[in-house]
Scaffold this motif. Structure first.
Motif, PDB file in Angstrom:
ATOM      1  N   LYS A   9       0.864  -1.282  -0.056  1.00 51.48           N
ATOM      2  CA  LYS A   9      -0.122  -0.141  -0.088  1.00 51.48           C
ATOM      3  C   LYS A   9       0.957   1.204   0.026  1.00 51.48           C
ATOM      4  N   GLY A  11       0.451   4.634   0.857  1.00 53.60           N
ATOM      5  CA  GLY A  11      -0.575   5.292   1.572  1.00 53.60           C
ATOM      6  C   GLY A  11      -0.503   6.775   1.535  1.00 53.60           C
ATOM      7  N   GLY A  12      -1.785   7.365   1.583  1.00 52.19           N
ATOM      8  CA  GLY A  12      -2.266   8.626   1.205  1.00 52.19           C
ATOM      9  C   GLY A  12      -1.194   9.483   1.907  1.00 52.19           C
ATOM     10  N   SER A  13      -0.885   9.344   3.084  1.00 52.21           N
ATOM     11  CA  SER A  13       0.005  10.202   3.798  1.00 52.21           C
ATOM     12  C   SER A  13       1.576  10.740   3.107  1.00 52.21           C
ATOM     13  N   LYS A  18      -1.488  15.517   2.730  1.00 52.55           N
ATOM     14  CA  LYS A  18      -3.041  15.244   3.195  1.00 52.55           C
ATOM     15  C   LYS A  18      -3.531  16.407   3.996  1.00 52.55           C
ATOM     16  N   GLY A  50      -3.814   4.707  -1.508  1.00 54.30           N
ATOM     17  CA  GLY A  50      -4.570   5.245  -0.363  1.00 54.30           C
ATOM     18  C   GLY A  50      -5.190   6.429  -1.091  1.00 54.30           C
ATOM     19  N   GLY A  52      -5.679   9.758   0.394  1.00 53.52           N
ATOM     20  CA  GLY A  52      -4.901  10.820   0.876  1.00 53.52           C
ATOM     21  C   GLY A  52      -5.603  12.273   0.832  1.00 53.52           C
ATOM     22  N   HIS A  56     -10.181  11.328   0.941  1.00 50.77           N
ATOM     23  CA  HIS A  56     -10.584  11.668   2.253  1.00 50.77           C
ATOM     24  C   HIS A  56     -11.320  13.130   2.231  1.00 50.77           C
ATOM     25  N   ASP A 169       4.265   8.157   5.526  1.00 51.78           N
ATOM     26  CA  ASP A 169       5.153   9.254   5.794  1.00 51.78           C
ATOM     27  C   ASP A 169       5.801   9.113   7.046  1.00 51.78           C
ATOM     28  N   TYR A 174       4.279   4.488  16.042  1.00 53.01           N
ATOM     29  CA  TYR A 174       4.850   4.970  17.324  1.00 53.01           C
ATOM     30  C   TYR A 174       3.867   4.898  18.415  1.00 53.01           C
ATOM     31  N   LYS A 179       4.142  13.465  14.695  1.00 55.57           N
ATOM     32  CA  LYS A 179       4.023  14.652  14.418  1.00 55.57           C
ATOM     33  C   LYS A 179       3.409  15.724  15.556  1.00 55.57           C
ATOM     34  N   LEU A 202      -3.322   4.088  20.155  1.00 51.96           N
ATOM     35  CA  LEU A 202      -3.488   4.665  19.210  1.00 51.96           C
ATOM     36  C   LEU A 202      -5.198   5.182  19.200  1.00 51.96           C
ATOM     37  N   ASP A 205      -5.993   9.198  19.277  1.00 50.60           N
ATOM     38  CA  ASP A 205      -5.485  10.239  18.352  1.00 50.60           C
ATOM     39  C   ASP A 205      -6.627  10.876  17.606  1.00 50.60           C
ATOM     40  N   LYS A 217      -5.529   0.943  10.916  1.00 47.55           N
ATOM     41  CA  LYS A 217      -4.861   0.540   9.969  1.00 47.55           C
ATOM     42  C   LYS A 217      -4.191  -1.132  11.041  1.00 47.55           C
TER      43      LYS A 217
HETATM   44  N1  LIG Z   1       0.976   6.632  17.034  1.00 48.64           N
HETATM   45  C1  LIG Z   1       1.056   6.838  15.505  1.00 48.64           C
HETATM   46  N2  LIG Z   1       2.003   6.296  14.897  1.00 48.64           N
HETATM   47  C2  LIG Z   1       2.239   6.578  13.507  1.00 48.64           C
HETATM   48  N3  LIG Z   1       1.495   7.550  13.032  1.00 48.64           N
HETATM   49  C3  LIG Z   1       0.537   8.086  13.515  1.00 48.64           C
HETATM   50  C4  LIG Z   1       0.153   7.667  14.856  1.00 48.64           C
HETATM   51  N4  LIG Z   1      -0.767   8.350  15.273  1.00 48.64           N
HETATM   52  C5  LIG Z   1      -1.030   9.192  14.326  1.00 48.64           C
HETATM   53  N5  LIG Z   1      -0.200   9.030  13.185  1.00 48.64           N
HETATM   54  C6  LIG Z   1      -0.231   9.590  11.858  1.00 48.64           C
HETATM   55  O1  LIG Z   1      -0.601   8.595  11.067  1.00 48.64           O
HETATM   56  C7  LIG Z   1      -0.339   8.914   9.639  1.00 48.64           C
HETATM   57  C8  LIG Z   1      -0.639   7.883   8.848  1.00 48.64           C
HETATM   58  O2  LIG Z   1      -1.789   7.151   8.949  1.00 48.64           O
HETATM   59  P1  LIG Z   1      -2.784   7.503   7.407  1.00 48.64           P
HETATM   60  O3  LIG Z   1      -3.886   6.952   7.889  1.00 48.64           O
HETATM   61  O4  LIG Z   1      -2.845   8.891   7.240  1.00 48.64           O
HETATM   62  O5  LIG Z   1      -1.964   6.650   6.703  1.00 48.64           O
HETATM   63  P2  LIG Z   1      -2.017   6.298   4.792  1.00 48.64           P
HETATM   64  O6  LIG Z   1      -2.349   4.968   4.821  1.00 48.64           O
HETATM   65  O7  LIG Z   1      -0.681   6.839   4.537  1.00 48.64           O
HETATM   66  O8  LIG Z   1      -3.086   7.338   4.441  1.00 48.64           O
HETATM   67  P3  LIG Z   1      -4.449   7.248   3.661  1.00 48.64           P
HETATM   68  O9  LIG Z   1      -5.679   6.607   4.710  1.00 48.64           O
HETATM   69  O10 LIG Z   1      -4.766   8.391   3.179  1.00 48.64           O
HETATM   70  O11 LIG Z   1      -4.287   6.188   2.617  1.00 48.64           O
HETATM   71  C9  LIG Z   1       1.023   9.454   9.703  1.00 48.64           C
HETATM   72  O12 LIG Z   1       1.041  10.640   8.945  1.00 48.64           O
HETATM   73  C10 LIG Z   1       1.141  10.027  11.233  1.00 48.64           C
HETATM   74  O13 LIG Z   1       1.098  11.302  11.459  1.00 48.64           O
END
Ligand SMILES: Nc1ncnc2c1ncn2[C@@H]1O[C@H](COP(=O)(O)OP(=O)(O)OP(=O)(O)O)[C@@H](O)[C@H]1O
Ligand SMILES: C=C(C)CCOP(=O)(O)O
Length: 261
Positions: A9, A11-13, A18, A50, A52, A56, A169, A174, A179, A202, A205, A217
């Motif tokens: 994948k 991801g959108g990030s 985003k 994703g 992104g 979204h 990204d 974590y 961020k 998580l 958040d 995820k």
């Molecule tokens: N505990 C965490 N660990 C890692 N990332 C986190 C956490 N909490 C929030 N984030 C955020 O989650 C983002 C990644 O998740 P996101 O859902 O945006 O994923 P993606 O799959 O890249 O995006 P999309 O859903 O658009 O495809 C990171 O940019 C980060 O800032």
């Protein structure tokens, strides 16, 4: 199929900015193309992108009380981003082609169904199908938002991936949003012992997107790992060496492994 099947994948990030509607990160696409160039002859890759800053935003903007408008606007957004990605890859000599998720996955009587021959034929012939998170209409005329992870879940019963790689990204999962919080620690491994505690961390958040952010995820992928035995690797798409390693089945130095038995 003799080669390992890997679900990847973007991801959108990683591939979009985003916080800026309808913006592609071309540095990310360059990194993705490099990693695919190095590995696509060694492993069978199903790529998913994703939503992104495309899908979204569309769901937030149109997701009120008009399902038809939501559906067409959401699918317009997902189609556009997917097309930009696939065209970029093809321009860079990667054998990739688009597969409209909502044309191969949909609701039949009471259950979700997948029409997979097109996907299997592409994978079997060394071509990378590129699916994506999508808005899908159910039998009641309501729109359901499917993340790319959910699409992978549906396809995994047919394609049986050896591993699933999620590129974002940041370098993995974590202890808190890297961020936003002051002391984030990279969680290197999520397994039976710490899954509950990680999900608890998580869940709080506040910046979760329409498909649930990092919490969803980890939740979806842990269930998929338990069901299929596949190893899930979450890492940064910007580190090309790490992505190449992960595609080859080597655990990169900076990543989160999700393995639930
Ligand atoms: N505990 C965490 N660990 C890692 N990332 C986190 C956490 N909490 C929030 N984030 C955020 O989650 C983002 C990644 O998740 P996101 O859902 O945006 O994923 P993606 O799959 O890249 O995006 P999309 O859903 O658009 O495809 C990171 O940019 C980060 O800032
Ligand atoms: C917002 C839509 C339509 C799906 C997005 O999928 P994801 O970015 O993989 O979570």
């Amino acid at each position: 199929m003799t080669r390992d099947v890997v679900f990847l994948k973007a991801g959108g990030s990683f591939i979009t900015f985003k916080d800026k509607p309808v913006s592609v990160n071309y540095m990310a696409l360059e990194a993705l193309a490099e990693a695919l160039k190095a590995t696509h002859r060694e492993v069978s890759i199903v790529l998913g992108n994703g939503g992104g800053s495309f899908a979204h935003y569309a769901v937030l903007k149109y997701g009120s009380n008009d399902p038809t408008r939501l559906l067409v606007k959401c699918q317009q957004a997902t189609r556009l981003l997917n097309r930009l990605i696939v065209d970029y890859l093809v321009f860079n000599n990667i054998p990739a082609t688009s597969l409209q998720t909502s044309a191969i996955i949909g609701y039949g009587k009471d259950s979700l169904r997948a029409f997979t021959p097109p996907l299997l034929n592409l994978v079997g012939n060394g071509i990378i199908p590129v699916v994506y998170g999508e808005c899908i209409l159910n039998e009641k005329g309501l729109v359901e938002v499917f993340s790319t992870e959910k699409v992978f879940e549906i396809l995994s019963s047919i394609l049986k991936p050896s591993r699933i790689l999620l590129l974002t990204d940041v370098e993995g999962v974590y202890s808190c949003n890297p961020k936003k919080c002051s002391n984030p620690g990279l969680i290197k491994r999520i397994d039976n012992d710490n899954l509950g505690a990680v999900l608890e961390l998580l869940e709080s958040d506040a910046s979760r997107d329409v498909t649930g952010g990092m919490y969803s995820k980890v939740k979806t992928m842990s269930e998929l790992s338990r069901k299929t035995g596949a190893k899930v690797i979450v890492t940064s798409g910007f580190n090309i060496d790490h992505v190449v390693q992960a595609l080859r089945g080597i655990v990169p130095e900076k990543a989160t492994i999700i393995e639930i038995v």
